[in-house]
Design a protein around this motif. Structure first.
Motif, mmCIF file in Angstrom:
data_model
loop_
_atom_site.group_PDB
_atom_site.id
_atom_site.type_symbol
_atom_site.label_atom_id
_atom_site.label_comp_id
_atom_site.label_asym_id
_atom_site.label_seq_id
_atom_site.Cartn_x
_atom_site.Cartn_y
_atom_site.Cartn_z
ATOM 1 N N ASP A 26 0.832 -1.193 0.000
ATOM 2 C CA ASP A 26 0.000 0.000 0.000
ATOM 3 C C ASP A 26 0.869 1.246 0.000
ATOM 4 O O ASP A 26 2.092 1.158 -0.188
ATOM 5 C CB ASP A 26 -0.969 -0.015 1.183
ATOM 6 C CG ASP A 26 -0.282 -0.056 2.535
ATOM 7 O OD1 ASP A 26 0.924 0.244 2.619
ATOM 8 O OD2 ASP A 26 -0.951 -0.386 3.526
ATOM 9 N N MET A 27 0.252 2.392 0.227
ATOM 10 C CA MET A 27 0.997 3.650 0.162
ATOM 11 C C MET A 27 2.119 3.717 1.196
ATOM 12 O O MET A 27 3.081 4.454 1.009
ATOM 13 C CB MET A 27 0.052 4.837 0.309
ATOM 14 C CG MET A 27 -0.684 4.894 1.630
ATOM 15 S SD MET A 27 -1.876 6.238 1.723
ATOM 16 C CE MET A 27 -0.794 7.603 2.072
ATOM 17 N N ASP A 59 -3.377 -1.776 -2.413
ATOM 18 C CA ASP A 59 -4.184 -0.612 -2.784
ATOM 19 C C ASP A 59 -3.717 -0.062 -4.133
ATOM 20 O O ASP A 59 -2.876 -0.657 -4.810
ATOM 21 C CB ASP A 59 -4.163 0.451 -1.687
ATOM 22 C CG ASP A 59 -2.828 1.170 -1.531
ATOM 23 O OD1 ASP A 59 -1.883 0.885 -2.312
ATOM 24 O OD2 ASP A 59 -2.727 2.025 -0.633
ATOM 25 N N SER A 60 -4.266 1.078 -4.537
ATOM 26 C CA SER A 60 -3.942 1.646 -5.847
ATOM 27 C C SER A 60 -2.463 2.005 -5.955
ATOM 28 O O SER A 60 -1.862 1.863 -7.023
ATOM 29 C CB SER A 60 -4.817 2.865 -6.135
ATOM 30 O OG SER A 60 -4.613 3.865 -5.157
ATOM 31 N N GLN A 61 -1.859 2.457 -4.868
ATOM 32 C CA GLN A 61 -0.424 2.754 -4.878
ATOM 33 C C GLN A 61 0.373 1.476 -5.147
ATOM 34 O O GLN A 61 1.330 1.476 -5.906
ATOM 35 C CB GLN A 61 0.001 3.363 -3.541
ATOM 36 C CG GLN A 61 1.469 3.732 -3.470
ATOM 37 C CD GLN A 61 1.768 5.022 -4.185
ATOM 38 O OE1 GLN A 61 0.935 5.914 -4.240
ATOM 39 N NE2 GLN A 61 2.946 5.122 -4.763
ATOM 40 N N THR A 65 2.697 0.613 -8.373
ATOM 41 C CA THR A 65 4.086 0.215 -8.151
ATOM 42 C C THR A 65 4.410 -1.058 -8.923
ATOM 43 O O THR A 65 5.480 -1.173 -9.521
ATOM 44 C CB THR A 65 4.354 0.037 -6.647
ATOM 45 O OG1 THR A 65 4.130 1.297 -5.998
ATOM 46 C CG2 THR A 65 5.759 -0.435 -6.374
#
Length: 110
Positions: A26-27, A59-61, A65
């Motif tokens: 995640d972020m 997640d989107s991050q 990546t």
């Protein structure tokens, strides 16, 4: 809020590096994954396998990546392969249209 954790172990052989991931991408942890893959790409093997069997969340991050790392590997004459991708992540990759941007081999021996 609890701090998410990501553990990464690297096993390198002559023609590949296998990175076993456990936890959340995640972020808060995506930079850690990028750092480890970039270290592997300093002396790139033909194949880098990300074993995602222990990943419980992305997640989107994290998705972004994975795509960036796949492109970096390609530029280094290496291929990034995702293995042991869970159903939840496969579904997210399908929904976002990113499945076609990544090499996924759930039958890959790791």
């Amino acid at each position: 809020m609890d701090r998410t954790e990501l553990s990464i172990t690297v096993h390198r052989t002559g023609d590949e590096a296998v990175l076993r991931l456990a936890g959340e991408i995640d972020m808060l942890t995506a930079a850690q994954l990028s750092t480890v893959v970039n270290e592997v790409l300093a002396d790139p093997p033909p194949r880098i396998v990300l074993d995602l069997g222990g990943v419980s969340f992305c997640d989107s991050q994290g998705l972004g990546t994975l795509v960036v790392l796949s492109r970096k590997a390609s530029r280094s004459q290496s291929v990034l392969v995702l293995s042991n991708v869970g159903d939840f992540l496969l579904r997210v990759l399908d929904i976002t249209g990113l499945r076609s941007a990544l090499m996924i081999r759930n039958d890959f021996p790791t």
